[in-house]
Structures are given as C-alpha cells and as structure tokens.
Design an enzyme around this catalytic site. Structure first.
Site, PDB file in Angstrom:
ATOM      1  N   GLN A  70     -10.568  -6.546   1.883  1.00 55.60           N
ATOM      2  CA  GLN A  70     -11.018  -5.237   1.405  1.00 55.60           C
ATOM      3  C   GLN A  70     -10.808  -5.103  -0.102  1.00 55.60           C
ATOM      4  O   GLN A  70     -11.687  -4.610  -0.823  1.00 55.60           O
ATOM      5  CB  GLN A  70     -10.276  -4.117   2.131  1.00 55.60           C
ATOM      6  N   GLU A  92       3.325   0.446   0.803  1.00 52.76           N
ATOM      7  CA  GLU A  92       3.296  -0.696   1.714  1.00 52.76           C
ATOM      8  C   GLU A  92       3.425  -0.255   3.168  1.00 52.76           C
ATOM      9  O   GLU A  92       4.205   0.636   3.501  1.00 52.76           O
ATOM     10  CB  GLU A  92       4.445  -1.644   1.367  1.00 52.76           C
ATOM     11  N   ASP A 126       1.236   7.005  10.042  1.00 52.64           N
ATOM     12  CA  ASP A 126       0.720   6.846   8.681  1.00 52.64           C
ATOM     13  C   ASP A 126       1.472   7.807   7.780  1.00 52.64           C
ATOM     14  O   ASP A 126       1.308   9.024   7.894  1.00 52.64           O
ATOM     15  CB  ASP A 126      -0.787   7.121   8.645  1.00 52.64           C
ATOM     16  N   ARG A 128       1.359   7.762   4.394  1.00 51.54           N
ATOM     17  CA  ARG A 128       0.806   7.756   3.044  1.00 51.54           C
ATOM     18  C   ARG A 128       0.429   9.159   2.568  1.00 51.54           C
ATOM     19  O   ARG A 128       0.049  10.014   3.366  1.00 51.54           O
ATOM     20  CB  ARG A 128      -0.433   6.844   2.978  1.00 51.54           C
ATOM     21  N   THR A 149     -14.337   3.327   1.785  1.00 49.06           N
ATOM     22  CA  THR A 149     -13.275   3.495   2.780  1.00 49.06           C
ATOM     23  C   THR A 149     -13.849   3.613   4.176  1.00 49.06           C
ATOM     24  O   THR A 149     -15.013   3.998   4.356  1.00 49.06           O
ATOM     25  CB  THR A 149     -12.423   4.739   2.479  1.00 49.06           C
TER      26      THR A 149
END
Length: 201
Positions: A70, A92, A126, A128, A149
C-alpha cells in the site's frame, strides 16, 4: 499540540518527494511526504494517503499484511498524479505499538484472527487517531483532497477536521495467501471497503 520541525528533499525509487517532520509536546514524531505541492493546476485535486507505521510490512516485507505494498503503491500513484502527500503516522499496529503487535501475531499463529488477537490482549480493535493530520495538511496548503484508502474511518476522520474529501480512491494491493484472512476480517468485521471501486463522498 503538533508542530512543524523541518523539511528536506527526498529522492526515492518512485520519484522525488519533500519529507516534512512534525512533533507533538511528548516528542512523538510524524512524517509527511509531499510531491508537487501546491498543484501547478488549480483544478487538480491533490491525492493523499494516511499511512500508519508498519515496521514489519513497510521495512521487513511481511506478507501478513498489505501495508508495504500500500505504501509503495501510494507513492507511485502520487508521483503519477503529479501532486499529493503521504501522512506517515507513527501508530504501529493500529495504535497498539510494535511489541503488542508481535504479541497479537503470536495469538494469530495460534488461530485467532487479527481482531480477536487484539481483544484477547485487552487492547482496542483500532486505537488510531487522526487529529495530527490537521496541522500536517495545513502546512502544505491542502484543504480538499482525494483520499487513497479502504478505511471509512479515515474518510470521516479527515472530514471531521474540515478537510473536503471529494473522492475515496481504493487501494487493493499486496493480496497473498498469508493475508487473505486478515483482509477478510478488515472487510467483514471492521467495515473496510475491500472489494469496491472508488466512491464519491
């Protein structure tokens, strides 16, 4: 509070970029790679990619994920498009950190899928966040963009920051027998657009 630190030219195998360094009050660092900004033609909308750091995929070529392909595809597409940026966020393992990602890998070796492994470790699916993107995009004058995305959360995250995302451009690359289940979990359990063409948003 995120702030710009410095920038420099960065020739790469895919073409020439400018690398911009940012830092928050805790010393956490994030990187923006830009190419051709501002766009020479005011009618051309920049192509951007938010890419979360993945040491195993980006640097070691892991086949357990699609991250390395990607990143490389995004760099190639931005060069071909003529103007855009990659926001390389130091998040990460979807924000859980490198050591916890390896612990999750170990559980995956025992039969858990990527989501089950995180939850079994007591970690979020997740973790993030995208608030740092506002300062990064402002620094290169991007208010409107096409976003590379498969993740709807990235679209909504930028829209909430006031960035006009006029198109979601899919990024389906790096599919292999080692990550097919991982990609299925992204699509079925995490709502990613894994097999869809670009959407107007």
């Amino acid at each position: 509070m995120y702030q710009f630190i410095s920038k420099a030219n960065l020739p790469t195998a895919h073409g020439n970029f400018v690398i911009h360094a940012f830092e928050n009050e805790h010393g956490q660092e994030h990187i923006l790679l830009s190419h051709g900004l501002p766009c020479d033609d005011s009618n051309v909308i920049p192509l951007i990619r938010i890419h979360s750091e993945c040491l195993t995929g980006d640097a070691f070529g892991s086949l357990k994920c699609d991250c390395g392909p990607q990143l490389n595809s995004a760099m190639k597409q931005i060069i071909a498009h003529g103007c855009g940026a990659i926001l390389y966020l130091r998040q990460e393992g979807r924000g859980i950190g490198l050591v916890n990602k390896i612990r999750a890998y170990a559980l995956q070796d025992e039969g858990c899928d990527t989501l089950e492994a995180n939850l079994k470790l007591g970690l979020p699916a997740d973790a993030r966040t995208y608030e740092m993107c506002e300062v990064m995009l402002q620094s290169v004058g991007i208010k409107k963009a096409k976003l590379l995305t498969n993740n709807p959360n990235k679209v909504s995250g930028l829209q909430e920051l006031g960035i006009d995302i006029v198109e979601r451009v899919p990024l389906i690359v790096g599919v292999n027998p080692h990550n097919s289940e991982y990609l299925e979990v992204k699509g079925e359990k995490m709502g990613h657009f894994i097999a869809m063409s670009s959407d107007k948003v």
